[in-house]
Every structure is written in C-alpha cells, then in structure tokens.
Design a protein around this motif. Structure first.
Motif, PDB file in Angstrom:
ATOM      1  N   GLU A 171     -61.253  14.713  10.946  1.00  0.00           N
ATOM      2  CA  GLU A 171     -60.689  13.540  11.610  1.00  0.00           C
ATOM      3  C   GLU A 171     -61.240  13.381  13.022  1.00  0.00           C
ATOM      4  OE1 GLU A 171     -56.419  13.685   9.212  1.00  0.00           O
ATOM      5  OE2 GLU A 171     -56.544  14.454  11.256  1.00  0.00           O
TER       6      GLU A 171
ATOM      7  N   ASN B  85     -52.203  11.815  10.085  1.00  0.00           N
ATOM      8  CA  ASN B  85     -53.487  12.142   9.472  1.00  0.00           C
ATOM      9  C   ASN B  85     -54.181  10.852   9.053  1.00  0.00           C
ATOM     10  OD1 ASN B  85     -51.478  14.565   8.411  1.00  0.00           O
ATOM     11  ND2 ASN B  85     -53.474  15.310   9.037  1.00  0.00           N
TER      12      ASN B  85
ATOM     13  N   ASN C 148     -56.777  11.680   4.202  1.00  0.00           N
ATOM     14  CA  ASN C 148     -56.079  12.966   4.285  1.00  0.00           C
ATOM     15  C   ASN C 148     -54.600  12.829   3.956  1.00  0.00           C
ATOM     16  OD1 ASN C 148     -58.323  14.469   4.830  1.00  0.00           O
ATOM     17  ND2 ASN C 148     -58.063  14.437   7.047  1.00  0.00           N
TER      18      ASN C 148
END
Length: 345
Positions: free
Chosen positions: A36, A88, A92
């Motif tokens: 991320e 997230n 994810n």
C-alpha cells in the motif's frame, strides 16, 4: 445457581470468541497483501484521524485540502464532494474480509494477482435511512494500481456542472424522490463497500470500509441544473420534436397525462427495409416529458416514420419492442423544480 451458570456460559463464550479472533488474526498474517501507499505530512495526520470515515466539503477534497474545510451541514442543490479513508486498500480489504469469512489463505494467495479488473468500490446512498441508489459497479480503479495501493479516494456527489459523472447518478436519483425532499432537516449517509464482480469471493457480502453522514437542509425551492433533470439533446429539430410530441399525445390520448416536451437525445435514424430492399420506414428513439397527478418525468419510446413510396409520414410510436437489437432506455421521474427549464424555452 442460575446466575452462576449464566456467568460461566458468558465467560466460556467470550473466551471462545477471543480464540476465534486470535485465529483469524493469525490467518491474516499469512496473507500476501498488496503493498500500500506510504502517506506523509499533513495528509497522513488527516488520514489517521478519519480512517473508516467519509468526509464532506463544498469543494473537491484533494490531498492538500485542510480538514478545516470539511462540513457537517449541507444545503441540497449546492456543490457537494466527499473523500473516503480506508484502513486498507480496496484489494487488501477484499482479501482480509475473505479470510474473516473462512476462506483458506493458501487459496486466496493463489489467485489474488489476477483480480485487478474484478474489484470495485461501491458507494451506497441513504436519505433518512432509505436506500436511494449506488454507483461504482461499472468502473474499476485501475489508475496507478488504485485498487491495490490507495488508502483514500475522493468522491464527487454533485459537482454543480452540466457534465454528469457516474458518481453523481445517486444524487440525480435522490432529486427524483420528490416525496422525500420535504423542506427542513434530513440526513444523508454514504457507505462505501468493496465488491468482487466474478471469480472466488464474488458471492460474499462485504462490510463497508468507510461511512459518512451529513445533515441536509432541503430548501423550499431546490437548486437544480438542466442536466440534473433531462437527457441532453443530440439533435435539435423542431419539426421532428413536434411530431414526437403529437405521436405521444395520440398514443396515450385516454391517459390522464399531459405531454410537455419532446427531446431527441440520439442523432441517428435507422432505415428499415423489407427482404427485397424496399424502404418501409425509418425509426429512432426519443424521450417525451410528461406530467400527471402522481409524478413528473420522462420516458423513452421507439418512433417510426412510415415511408409511403414518395415521402416519410409523421412519426408514430412504434409497435416494435427493440431497435437494432436494443430496447429503449428507461426513463425516470424528475423533481418539479426541473419544469422551469421547459417553461424558459
């Protein structure tokens, strides 16, 4: 004695629940999550304060927008923008929620790299707790691997221009619920939910990853733009518009409905021939604005101009249910504030 048994049961239940959570967290740690984005500076602080929330403003909420510009009250008809903050990324979130559902981590890790185009971020609209509409099913966030990396995405509720973005469709739908938009204070809730369109995990009901509520003031006269109300005309032909309007009136002459305006949102006409190549008619799709005791709105119909061998006759509503393999689009109800655009023409 009953109290002791109850307390024992509760203790065992809590212990079992704690064990389940611990097991789920252990399984999550085995996931091969996507990398991320790394947030820094003021936006990182804003993000941390708003994880799981959707915030609102009267201007687009860019990453350098100060949170002092966020609003909690909004007048319907003004510009409105949002931004969601997610613990997230979209991809994810899907992986993590599938683990929580009981799907095996080894199975998830085996296919996860293939689902970029299978993921969506859906935004659901609720007005006074009534579901209105959702947007986002038709587009995936593939810019800069957005589904995999991005932790915060801005949203256009109503940008105040004539151009209609897909994100603005729920707002347009809200305007059509005349019965809900009574003057005074109301509540608008946006709920963003991840979705997988096909493949493993497509049948799972995902939990929201961000939710936001804002107080809405509905004025006595709602501010609307013409694009909020009617389809944009692709063809301006006063004679053909008159034919469409007359054809609609004649077809529905026994209905207690007033037809107000014809709109030509498509500029193409299809010539229909018989098996010998002889022209029978030309057909097209148009919209007609109506008003009755229950609603104001517009509907699409297929219209024919029959060819008599030397000329095309005036338009009539077609008996055909499709044109070029497609049926006419669905019409919709409109807010009565929209009628001013017809009166001004």
């Amino acid at each position: 004695m009953k109290r002791i048994i109850l307390m024992t049961f509760l203790t065992l239940s809590l212990a079992s629940h704690a064990q389940d959570l611990a097991k789920i967290e252990k399984e999550k740690s085995k996931l091969q999550l996507f990398e991320e984005e790394k947030l820094t500076g003021d936006f990182s602080n804003i993000y941390t304060k708003n994880i799981g929330k959707i915030v609102f403003s009267n201007a687009p909420i860019d990453r350098d927008t100060k949170d002092s510009g966020y609003i909690t009250t909004y007048t319907l008809g003004d510009k409105l923008f949002g931004r969601g903050f997610y613990k997230n990324s979209v991809s994810n979130n899907i992986l993590l929620q599938l683990v929580e559902s009981g799907m095996k981590v080894k199975d998830i890790n085996a296919w996860k790299d293939d689902f970029e185009k299978q993921t969506r971020l859906i935004t659901n609209f609720y007005f006074d707790d009534k579901f209105i509409a959702s947007a986002g099913r038709d587009s995936y966030l593939n810019d800069d691997d957005a589904t995999k990396r991005i932790l915060s995405i801005r949203y256009y509720v109503n940008d105040g221009t004539e151009k209609l973005w897909k994100d603005e469709l729920p707002y347009q739908e809200l305007l059509n619920h005349q019965e809900l938009l009574t003057p005074g204070k109301h509540k608008l809730k946006l709920e963003q939910v991840v979705l997988k369109t096909f493949g493993p995990g497509a049948d799972f009901k995902y939990k929201p990853i961000a939710v936001g509520e804002i107080e809405v003031i509905v004025p006595k006269e709602i501010k609307v733009s013409e694009s909020d109300c009617f389809p944009k005309a692709a063809l301006n032909d006063a004679k053909l518009e008159k034919e469409v309007l007359n054809a609609s009136k004649n077809f529905f002459k026994n209905a207690e409905t007033t037809f107000i305006k014809a709109i030509l949102p498509f500029d193409d006409m299809t010539i229909i021939r018989n098996e010998y190549g002889v022209i029978l008619k030309k057909s097209f799709i148009a919209a007609v604005v109506y008003k009755n005791a229950n609603a104001t709105g517009y509907e699409y119909y297929i219209y024919d101009k029959i060819y008599d061998g030397s000329k095309y006759l005036d338009a009539t509503i077609s008996k055909d249910i499709s044109l070029n393999g497609k049926t006419a689009p669905y019409g919709k109800k409109i807010n009565t504030a929209c009628l001013k655009f017809l009166n001004s023409k």
